[in-house]
Scaffold this motif. Structure first.
Motif, PDB file in Angstrom:
ATOM      1  N   SER A  81     -12.790  -8.102 -16.650  1.00  0.00           N
ATOM      2  CA  SER A  81     -12.500  -8.940 -15.489  1.00  0.00           C
ATOM      3  C   SER A  81     -13.491  -8.737 -14.352  1.00  0.00           C
ATOM      4  O   SER A  81     -13.510  -9.522 -13.394  1.00  0.00           O
ATOM      5  N   GLY A  82     -14.304  -7.699 -14.453  1.00  0.00           N
ATOM      6  CA  GLY A  82     -15.262  -7.418 -13.387  1.00  0.00           C
ATOM      7  C   GLY A  82     -14.625  -6.868 -12.131  1.00  0.00           C
ATOM      8  O   GLY A  82     -15.247  -6.826 -11.066  1.00  0.00           O
ATOM      9  N   GLY A  83     -13.380  -6.431 -12.234  1.00  0.00           N
ATOM     10  CA  GLY A  83     -12.676  -5.897 -11.076  1.00  0.00           C
ATOM     11  C   GLY A  83     -12.830  -4.395 -10.968  1.00  0.00           C
ATOM     12  O   GLY A  83     -13.438  -3.736 -11.813  1.00  0.00           O
ATOM     13  N   VAL A  84     -12.261  -3.868  -9.904  1.00  0.00           N
ATOM     14  CA  VAL A  84     -12.261  -2.427  -9.676  1.00  0.00           C
ATOM     15  C   VAL A  84     -10.824  -1.946  -9.698  1.00  0.00           C
ATOM     16  O   VAL A  84      -9.877  -2.725  -9.575  1.00  0.00           O
ATOM     17  N   MET A  85     -10.667  -0.654  -9.831  1.00  0.00           N
ATOM     18  CA  MET A  85      -9.333  -0.066  -9.875  1.00  0.00           C
ATOM     19  C   MET A  85      -8.920   0.298  -8.455  1.00  0.00           C
ATOM     20  O   MET A  85      -9.331   1.326  -7.912  1.00  0.00           O
ATOM     21  N   GLU A  86      -8.125  -0.569  -7.851  1.00  0.00           N
ATOM     22  CA  GLU A  86      -7.718  -0.382  -6.468  1.00  0.00           C
ATOM     23  C   GLU A  86      -6.367  -1.049  -6.243  1.00  0.00           C
ATOM     24  O   GLU A  86      -5.875  -1.789  -7.091  1.00  0.00           O
ATOM     25  N   SER A  87      -5.782  -0.800  -5.091  1.00  0.00           N
ATOM     26  CA  SER A  87      -4.510  -1.427  -4.744  1.00  0.00           C
ATOM     27  C   SER A  87      -4.714  -2.917  -4.501  1.00  0.00           C
ATOM     28  O   SER A  87      -5.788  -3.356  -4.085  1.00  0.00           O
ATOM     29  N   ILE A  88      -3.664  -3.696  -4.757  1.00  0.00           N
ATOM     30  CA  ILE A  88      -3.761  -5.149  -4.589  1.00  0.00           C
ATOM     31  C   ILE A  88      -2.883  -5.643  -3.448  1.00  0.00           C
ATOM     32  O   ILE A  88      -2.970  -6.805  -3.078  1.00  0.00           O
TER      33      ILE A  88
ATOM     34  N   PRO B 147       6.028  -0.303   5.302  1.00  0.00           N
ATOM     35  CA  PRO B 147       5.705  -0.014   3.899  1.00  0.00           C
ATOM     36  C   PRO B 147       6.778   0.806   3.207  1.00  0.00           C
ATOM     37  O   PRO B 147       7.133   0.539   2.056  1.00  0.00           O
ATOM     38  N   LEU B 148       7.308   1.805   3.904  1.00  0.00           N
ATOM     39  CA  LEU B 148       8.325   2.652   3.290  1.00  0.00           C
ATOM     40  C   LEU B 148       9.587   1.862   2.979  1.00  0.00           C
ATOM     41  O   LEU B 148      10.173   1.992   1.889  1.00  0.00           O
ATOM     42  N   ALA B 149      10.024   1.022   3.918  1.00  0.00           N
ATOM     43  CA  ALA B 149      11.253   0.258   3.718  1.00  0.00           C
ATOM     44  C   ALA B 149      11.114  -0.734   2.575  1.00  0.00           C
ATOM     45  O   ALA B 149      12.009  -0.847   1.715  1.00  0.00           O
ATOM     46  N   THR B 150      10.023  -1.471   2.528  1.00  0.00           N
ATOM     47  CA  THR B 150       9.857  -2.487   1.490  1.00  0.00           C
ATOM     48  C   THR B 150       9.693  -1.856   0.100  1.00  0.00           C
ATOM     49  O   THR B 150      10.284  -2.330  -0.879  1.00  0.00           O
ATOM     50  N   LEU B 151       8.927  -0.783   0.013  1.00  0.00           N
ATOM     51  CA  LEU B 151       8.712  -0.144  -1.286  1.00  0.00           C
ATOM     52  C   LEU B 151       9.985   0.528  -1.787  1.00  0.00           C
ATOM     53  O   LEU B 151      10.295   0.476  -2.985  1.00  0.00           O
ATOM     54  N   CYS B 152      10.723   1.173  -0.904  1.00  0.00           N
ATOM     55  CA  CYS B 152      11.965   1.827  -1.310  1.00  0.00           C
ATOM     56  C   CYS B 152      13.008   0.810  -1.756  1.00  0.00           C
ATOM     57  O   CYS B 152      13.712   1.018  -2.759  1.00  0.00           O
ATOM     58  N   PHE B 153      13.119  -0.285  -1.037  1.00  0.00           N
ATOM     59  CA  PHE B 153      14.081  -1.318  -1.432  1.00  0.00           C
ATOM     60  C   PHE B 153      13.674  -1.940  -2.766  1.00  0.00           C
ATOM     61  O   PHE B 153      14.520  -2.211  -3.631  1.00  0.00           O
ATOM     62  N   ALA B 154      12.384  -2.167  -2.943  1.00  0.00           N
ATOM     63  CA  ALA B 154      11.900  -2.722  -4.208  1.00  0.00           C
ATOM     64  C   ALA B 154      12.206  -1.777  -5.365  1.00  0.00           C
ATOM     65  O   ALA B 154      12.647  -2.207  -6.442  1.00  0.00           O
ATOM     66  N   ALA B 155      11.985  -0.481  -5.149  1.00  0.00           N
ATOM     67  CA  ALA B 155      12.278   0.497  -6.192  1.00  0.00           C
ATOM     68  C   ALA B 155      13.762   0.552  -6.495  1.00  0.00           C
ATOM     69  O   ALA B 155      14.176   0.646  -7.659  1.00  0.00           O
ATOM     70  N   GLY B 156      14.599   0.499  -5.453  1.00  0.00           N
ATOM     71  CA  GLY B 156      16.039   0.557  -5.670  1.00  0.00           C
ATOM     72  C   GLY B 156      16.552  -0.585  -6.533  1.00  0.00           C
ATOM     73  O   GLY B 156      17.395  -0.376  -7.421  1.00  0.00           O
ATOM     74  N   ILE B 157      16.052  -1.789  -6.303  1.00  0.00           N
ATOM     75  CA  ILE B 157      16.489  -2.947  -7.095  1.00  0.00           C
ATOM     76  C   ILE B 157      15.984  -2.848  -8.524  1.00  0.00           C
ATOM     77  O   ILE B 157      16.744  -3.010  -9.495  1.00  0.00           O
TER      78      ILE B 157
ATOM     79  N   SER C  67       0.293  -0.638  -3.827  1.00  0.00           N
ATOM     80  CA  SER C  67       0.219  -0.796  -2.374  1.00  0.00           C
ATOM     81  C   SER C  67      -0.779   0.134  -1.716  1.00  0.00           C
ATOM     82  O   SER C  67      -1.129  -0.056  -0.547  1.00  0.00           O
ATOM     83  N   GLY C  68      -1.241   1.153  -2.434  1.00  0.00           N
ATOM     84  CA  GLY C  68      -2.149   2.131  -1.842  1.00  0.00           C
ATOM     85  C   GLY C  68      -1.463   3.060  -0.857  1.00  0.00           C
ATOM     86  O   GLY C  68      -2.131   3.756  -0.095  1.00  0.00           O
ATOM     87  N   GLU C  69      -0.139   3.088  -0.863  1.00  0.00           N
ATOM     88  CA  GLU C  69       0.625   3.921   0.076  1.00  0.00           C
ATOM     89  C   GLU C  69       1.108   5.182  -0.645  1.00  0.00           C
ATOM     90  O   GLU C  69       2.286   5.342  -0.953  1.00  0.00           O
ATOM     91  N   GLN C  70       0.193   6.092  -0.891  1.00  0.00           N
ATOM     92  CA  GLN C  70       0.547   7.301  -1.625  1.00  0.00           C
ATOM     93  C   GLN C  70       1.479   8.216  -0.838  1.00  0.00           C
ATOM     94  O   GLN C  70       2.252   8.991  -1.415  1.00  0.00           O
TER      95      GLN C  70
END
Length: 570
Positions: free
Chosen positions: A317-324, A488-498, A517-520
């Motif tokens: 794909s010619g892409g790089v390994m990074e967050s989207i 970022p914390l709220a959206t990622l945690c809610f996404a994980a919970g569902i 998300s690049g939010e390590q």
């Protein structure tokens, strides 16, 4: 006397009452025996493989002398129906150890299960699946570009009145829904995630005749803006490919060996899809069970194949390994101990959303069943009925269209609808904008509703990215109520919970979300959300084919531990 109280002197003489070996001490016995042998060398002796040598369940590998179980017995596969027949002659088979002698000796013999054999299979499966994912995504986005960008420019933008252009949304949805139904009726049922999991447990592979139906049904489902994603289709496609390679190229007949290669393909598909060489294969391993990784013996090989697949996919794909995904130009600088408590609370809320979704979906399915539409003979009618509801919600709230991989950032940042990458026209029918906590809640609910109708309507796709997108909307609703909470914390945690409460992928989901998300620094909170959500819904089987391995020792299950506890009291 309880089994664990039995006394014995050597490995060969160890016997346990009722024909059950003491698993607690088996590794200690072997380690101690190796130490004594190294200190006091003895001439090599022939090991008696009789049932009384140690146990009727465990025996020694004839190549390396290690103890092993009969879980990997050879099977005979019927190519027509794919059913396997166990070989009941326990002591005529030896365990497939990863390291029999030396690497070059194993490489020369290329026996199944050895490290050289696994490397070769992993390379072939990883390269093949990486190419398959690339081609699938290439075709998918070309068709989406034609349907939502090129054709509107050619026939709609300058020809249709502006107030009627929104009708392009239901037009594309209904055309592709007909394509989805026809592909199922003509080519056959390609299956779904539950069927994939069932095949992994029962046969260890998916027959290759599911590949073509899955390609066509899933492409029609997603090109039109259906709210389901490419995750299970790609998993099914790569599982078919890996199983075919295992059984035809490498002539495998051992059920667990074929299962390992199938899991390699599944992990390679998800790794290439997410761009995450660790989260993808862990997801493929976890999704087969309700509580953790049960096919743990295949973890390393699955991760290896997945890493190869990511490399191939990104190279092509010619892409790089990074967050989207990006919430802002500044990432979280650090995490706080309170993030774990916040993640637990959001995970519980996500579990409640999933529970409500499951109850709603069951009612929708009952309606479709009452109408007699669940039979594949009526696949077109089924898809059209579901599309009626999806089209209405899509015209009112364009944020619910598509599976959410590319829409996640727009939802999580509450960006204007004009930033949506493919939905057109972006204002929709009423010019809806996600500019408040209430509108964020509306988007989250509407997304879950459209997912339910897509599932009930026979759309072929997955819910991983759609659940992530819904979780992002609910997370923004939460931050509007509690502005001090990090977005970022709220959206990622809610996404994980569902997502975790539905699919049980408690370890891989935090890795995938933080990677995308690049939010390590949000890892601790997201992991906490995953853990709480899986505990909260442990007794609610959303995917009924996620069952316990029937070859695991009873010590791995609650019922086994309870039985053992009862035995010890007798």
């Amino acid at each position: 006397m309880a089994p664990h109280q039995q006394q014995y002197g050597s490995t060969e003489d160890a016997q346990v009452s009722d024909g059950k070996e003491n698993h607690q001490y088996r590794d200690t016995i072997v380690a101690g025996e190796s130490l004594l042998t190294s200190l006091f060398p003895k001439p090599p002796q022939e090991i008696d493989p009789s049932p009384m040598s140690i146990d009727q369940k465990f025996h020694r590998c004839h190549s390396c002398g290690q103890l092993g179980s009969h879980e990997d017995e050879d099977i005979q596969l019927d190519e027509e129906d794919g059913k396997g027949k166990e070989n009941s002659n326990y002591f005529s088979k030896h365990i497939h150890c990863r390291t029999r002698t030396a690497f070059w000796e194993d490489a020369k013999n290329m026996e199944e299960g050895t490290i050289p054999h696994s490397i070769i299979v992993g390379l072939i499966v990883g390269i093949t699946c990486g190419c398959a994912v690339f081609l699938y995504y290439k075709v998918l986005f070309i068709l989406m570009g034609v349907a939502w960008k090129e054709l509107p420019k050619m026939f709609v933008m300058d020809q249709w009145p502006e107030h009627l252009q929104v009708l392009w949304i239901p037009l594309v949805l209904f055309v592709t829904a007909i394509g989805t139904g026809l592909s199922v009726s003509i080519l056959g049922d390609p299956g779904d995630l539950a069927y994939i999991v069932k095949c992994v447990h029962a046969k260890g592979y998916i027959t290759i005749d599911h590949l073509v139906p899955m390609v066509f049904a899933s492409l029609f489902s997603m090109v039109g803006g259906g709210p389901i994603g490419p995750e299970p289709p790609l998993v099914a496609i790569c599982a078919c490919i890996a199983g075919f390679i295992s059984r035809n190229l490498f002539k495998q007949r051992n059920r667990n060996m074929i299962r390992k290669h199938t899991l390699m393909g599944m992990g390679a598909a998800l790794a290439a899809l997410f761009g995450c060489p660790l989260g993808g294969p862990l997801f493929a391993l976890e999704v087969n069970s309700r509580f953790g990784i049960e096919y743990f013996e295949h973890t390393v090989e699955t991760v290896f194949s997945a890493t190869v697949s990511v490399m191939v996919m990104r190279f092509l794909s010619g892409g790089v390994m990074e967050s989207i995904w990006s919430f802002s130009d500044v990432k979280l600088a650090n995490g706080q101990p309170t993030d774990i408590l916040l993640g637990a609370a959001l995970g519980l809320l996500g579990a409640l959303v999933t529970t409500a979704y499951g109850a709603w979906l069951s009612q929708v399915l009952k309606v479709f069943d009452y109408l007699g539409l669940l039979d594949n003979k009526f696949a077109v009618r089924r898809a059209l009925l579901a599309t009626c509801f999806i089209a209405v919600l899509g015209m009112l709230i364009p944020q619910v269209l598509f599976w959410g991989e590319l829409e996640f950032t727009a939802i999580a940042t509450m960006a204007p609808s004009s930033s949506l990458p493919y939905a057109w026209p972006t204002p929709g029918l009423i010019g809806f904008e996600m500019n408040s906590g209430l509108n964020a809640f509306i988007v989250g609910v509407a997304k879950m509703v459209t997912i339910s109708f897509a599932v009930a309507g026979g759309y072929r796709g997955g819910v991983i990215f759609p659940f992530f997108a819904a979780g992002a909307a609910f997370g923004r609703c939460f931050t509007s109520i509690f502005p001090s909470v990090n977005v970022p914390l709220a959206t990622l945690c809610f996404a994980a919970g569902i997502e975790v409460s539905f699919l049980r992928t408690v370890l891989s989901t935090p890795i995938i979300l933080c990677y995308l998300s690049g939010e390590q620094q949000a890892m601790a909170g997201v992991l906490s959300a995953s853990l709480v959500s899986v505990f909260a819904t442990s007794y609610i089987p959303f995917i009924k084919t996620q069952t316990l391995r029937n070859d695991l020792d009873s010590n791995f299950s609650h019922t086994g531990r309870q039985s053992e506890h009862n035995d010890s009291k007798m």
